[in-house]
Design a protein around this motif. Structure first.
Motif, short mmCIF file in Angstrom:
data_model
loop_
_atom_site.label_atom_id
_atom_site.label_comp_id
_atom_site.label_asym_id
_atom_site.label_seq_id
_atom_site.Cartn_x
_atom_site.Cartn_y
_atom_site.Cartn_z
N TRP A 148 -15.51 10.72 15.30
CA TRP A 148 -14.10 10.92 15.60
C TRP A 148 -13.54 12.19 14.97
CZ3 TRP A 148 -11.54 8.43 19.23
CH2 TRP A 148 -12.05 7.22 19.69
N SER A 149 -14.24 12.78 14.08
CA SER A 149 -13.72 14.01 13.44
C SER A 149 -13.65 15.17 14.42
CB SER A 149 -14.60 14.39 12.24
OG SER A 149 -15.93 14.70 12.68
N GLN A 150 -14.40 15.08 15.54
CA GLN A 150 -14.39 16.15 16.54
C GLN A 150 -13.26 15.99 17.56
OE1 GLN A 150 -16.48 18.70 16.16
NE2 GLN A 150 -17.21 17.60 14.32
N GLU A 205 -6.58 17.41 11.19
CA GLU A 205 -5.27 17.84 10.69
C GLU A 205 -4.49 16.66 10.13
OE1 GLU A 205 -6.59 20.85 13.69
OE2 GLU A 205 -6.57 18.65 13.56
N ALA A 206 -4.57 15.50 10.81
CA ALA A 206 -3.84 14.32 10.34
C ALA A 206 -4.40 13.82 9.01
CB ALA A 206 -3.89 13.21 11.38
N ARG A 242 -1.18 16.43 7.99
CA ARG A 242 -0.43 17.28 8.92
C ARG A 242 -0.31 16.60 10.27
NH1 ARG A 242 -3.14 22.66 9.67
NH2 ARG A 242 -5.05 21.54 9.11
N VAL A 243 0.90 16.79 10.89
CA VAL A 243 1.11 16.27 12.24
C VAL A 243 0.59 17.33 13.22
CG1 VAL A 243 2.80 15.53 13.95
CG2 VAL A 243 3.12 14.94 11.53
N LYS A 244 -0.16 16.88 14.21
CA LYS A 244 -0.73 17.80 15.19
C LYS A 244 -0.48 17.24 16.58
CE LYS A 244 -3.39 21.14 16.78
NZ LYS A 244 -3.01 22.55 16.72
N GLN A 245 0.04 18.09 17.49
CA GLN A 245 0.24 17.65 18.86
C GLN A 245 -0.09 18.79 19.82
OE1 GLN A 245 4.30 16.42 19.29
NE2 GLN A 245 5.15 18.44 18.83
N GLY A 246 -0.42 18.43 21.04
CA GLY A 246 -0.78 19.44 22.02
C GLY A 246 -1.40 18.80 23.25
#
Length: 475
Positions: A114-116, A122-123, A127-131
């Motif tokens: 799941w790290s890929q 980032e989480a 950190r919040v990451k979206q895209g």
């Protein structure tokens, strides 16, 4: 409209105008359509991202409560409740990145690392990451957000929510096709309107072009009629004025050539007849020979004066005559002219009355003297014996005014408008005494000095020529 050239179809202007209108229309409408599509797409993506942010923010609090209690079962219940098959996938990971709960266990059981997955690293780093990214095990685009689950500064886990974009992309494709269809219809309608508008502009321009071609071909005097209520009307009016002027100039040219031919033919014929007479034996009689030689001399001088005047007139009208301008005393200029013609006036019993103020003008003294001499010569020719020629000069505003008045029969009212024309004479019986160029040359010289001249007359009270010239100062 007279002046149309049959068979000539000039569609270049129409094609260029139509092409430019269509290009501008297509560019403008495409730019607008592109902006609308971009705005719609941007608005949807932003609103969905805000939704994901709000949803995960609210869920992370509920999940944090369960994680603090280590109630993984309730975490799975929450994930299953808020996850939606085929559209929204919700996952919760522990602080080590291992999957704790998922709304799609069948698919997620196939993932080994799941790290890929985008956003997980980032989480885990708070950190919040979206895209937008591809699905975990599919090529479909999905909008996602990963958020760390924290409580009192401690990382309890990570929540990741993703939303499929397939439905939106299908809807967006329909919107694109709808806008493209509307764009095509708009361009078609604009093409029809532009075609009509381009034709309304190009047709009068093509008519004027054909009219100008006819003018260039020597067909002067034609009339151009265009009713557009815009600048084209003004242009048509100017072309009509030009046509009339060219017709007038062409007529003047023909008359001028006829007059020149006549004026040249007369002295040459006289010389030829005299020479033939001398060859035939007139030279043996001294008195007759001397009279014939005098005739040849007079006609030669007359021919020389005519050629000289024609050259001067040609240079003045062509504007290639260079004036040697300098300050001139008007009083001195008039005195020079009067003194030059005084012997001739005395022999004819004509006196002069000079009343000229001390005025300074700017100009070529020799050319202005030539103009004054021509006017005085004309006054002498039409003055009876024992009469007087009056010359006055005074200032009026910024102009010097010179008046030359004789006491002859005057000029007929019908002759006044033509008095300054080349070869024109008011007395055909006196035509042999001059070539009819003196007044025309005087007018051109005065106009070259930014001045003007007019003629006026009263029946049996003589004629008056009035000259207006720019003044420098009063002496």
């Amino acid at each position: 409209m007279r002046g149309w050239i049959p068979g000539i179809k000039l569609n270049t202007i129409y094609a260029k105008l139509l092409g430019r209108y269509l290009m501008l229309t297509a560019f403008g409408t495409s730019l607008m359509a592109g902006y609308i599509l971009w705005s719609f797409h941007d608005y949807f993506m932003r609103s969905r991202q805000v939704d994901l942010d709000n949803w995960t923010s609210a869920l992370s609090e509920s999940v944090a409560d369960r994680l603090e209690e280590k109630d993984i079962k309730q975490v799975k219940v929450l994930v299953q409740r808020y996850g939606a098959p085929q559209t929204i996938t919700l996952r919760v990971f522990n602080p080590q990145g291992s999957l704790l709960a998922t709304s799609d266990p069948r698919l997620d059981s196939q993932v080994k690392d799941w790290s890929q997955v985008p956003g997980i690293r980032e989480a885990l780093q708070h950190r919040v990451k979206q895209g937008v990214a591809k699905g975990v095990l599919s090529n479909s685009d999905r909008l996602y957000i990963t958020r760390p689950i924290e409580r009192n500064g401690q990382l309890l886990g990570v929540i990741r929510m993703s939303m499929t974009l397939e439905q939106f992309q299908r809807q967006f494709a329909r919107v694109i096709w709808s806008i493209l269809g509307t764009l095509a219809v708009t361009i078609l309608l604009c093409a029809l309107i532009s075609s009509r508008f381009a034709r309304s502009l190009s047709k009068p321009i093509e008519i004027m072009q054909n009219f100008a071609i006819r003018l260039g071909g020597g067909h002067f005097g034609d009339k151009l009629t265009i009713h557009e209520n815009n600048e084209l009307d003004q242009l048509a009016a100017e072309l009509n004025r030009m046509s009339e002027r060219l017709a007038s100039l062409d007529k003047e040219r023909r008359v001028f050539l006829a007059n020149v031919s006549h004026e040249l033919r007369t002295p040459i014929s006289n010389v030829q007849v005299t020479v033939d007479a001398l060859k035939a034996g007139a030279s043996e009689e001294p008195e007759l020979r001397d009279r014939f030689f005098q005739t040849i001399e007079n006609e030669t001088k007359r021919l020389s004066r005519l050629i000289h005047d024609l050259l001067d007139l040609g240079r003045l009208e062509a504007g290639v005559f260079e004036l040697e301008k300098q300050p001139i005393s008007l009083h001195g200029l008039i005195n020079r002219a009067v003194n030059a013609l005084e012997p001739r006036m005395l022999s004819l019993g004509i006196s002069t009355q000079v009343n000229v103020g001390n005025l300074m003008i700017q100009g070529d003294p020799e050319r202005l003297l030539q103009a004054i001499l021509n006017l005085l010569d004309n006054a002498i020719k039409h003055s009876p014996a024992n009469s007087q020629v009056s010359i006055s000069g005074y200032s009026q505003g910024k102009q010097a005014i010179i008046q030359i008045q004789d006491q002859g029969k005057g000029i007929k009212e019908g002759d006044l408008p033509r008095i300054f024309e080349q070869f024109y004479t008011t007395d055909p019986a006196r035509k042999g005494s001059g070539n009819g160029l003196g007044l025309a040359i005087s007018k051109r010289i005065i106009e070259a000095h930014q001045g003007s001249i007019i003629a006026s007359s009263t029946s049996n009270q003589g004629a008056t020529f009035t000259i207006y010239l720019p003044i420098i100062r009063n002496s």
